[in-house]
Design a protein around this motif. Sequence first.
Motif, PDB file in Angstrom:
ATOM      1  N   SER A  45       2.943 -64.498  64.668  1.00 30.95           N
ATOM      2  CA  SER A  45       3.791 -63.602  63.892  1.00 30.95           C
ATOM      3  C   SER A  45       3.461 -62.140  64.192  1.00 30.95           C
ATOM      4  O   SER A  45       2.299 -61.773  64.363  1.00 30.95           O
ATOM      5  N   LYS A  48       8.248 -58.312  60.755  1.00 28.75           N
ATOM      6  CA  LYS A  48       9.702 -58.223  60.964  1.00 28.75           C
ATOM      7  C   LYS A  48      10.004 -56.862  61.582  1.00 28.75           C
ATOM      8  O   LYS A  48      10.000 -55.845  60.888  1.00 28.75           O
ATOM      9  N   ILE A 158      10.243 -61.251  65.458  1.00 32.49           N
ATOM     10  CA  ILE A 158       9.306 -61.651  64.409  1.00 32.49           C
ATOM     11  C   ILE A 158       8.081 -62.397  64.953  1.00 32.49           C
ATOM     12  O   ILE A 158       7.168 -62.687  64.195  1.00 32.49           O
TER      13      ILE A 158
END
Length: 162
Positions: A45, A48, A158
Amino acid sequence: ELLDKMVAERVEVQTKMVDENAKLETKMADQKREFDKYIKMAWISIGKRHLGSVSSTTSGMQSYSYAAYVPPEAKEVLIYVAGFTGYNARSQSVEVTLETSEDGVRYTKYFYLYHYTQDAVAYNSENMFFPVTRDRCIYVWYPEGKPANNYVLDLYAIGYKQ
């Protein structure tokens, strides 16, 4: 004679320890290979990261770079696509094309939106993996003669796979 016996026993114990050590090293190497394989399958990750937006006022192919967010060793990038539509003069759909390409090979995915003739908003979202290419961009376009208005599509990086 007693000394020879003690030395022989000591040599035997040490030989067994060396053999056990070799077995443990092999087992650990196997486990590391399995772990490395798992890590390559998992994605990492990056939060965003907004790449840009396409809307009913946008025309032609748009490109969005994820180079600032995805490290050079990444093999795939995970793109989050979020779209919404509002009131439209007639109910109809639009299919958005997203792709990357490398050495003449195109990696294409599609995103579907539907527009309604009512005062309502429709949402759709999708996570899509794309191969990381040299230009490190995602290309997005609507079909020619866009059939609808009042829509926005946001793209975010992301995550990635190594």
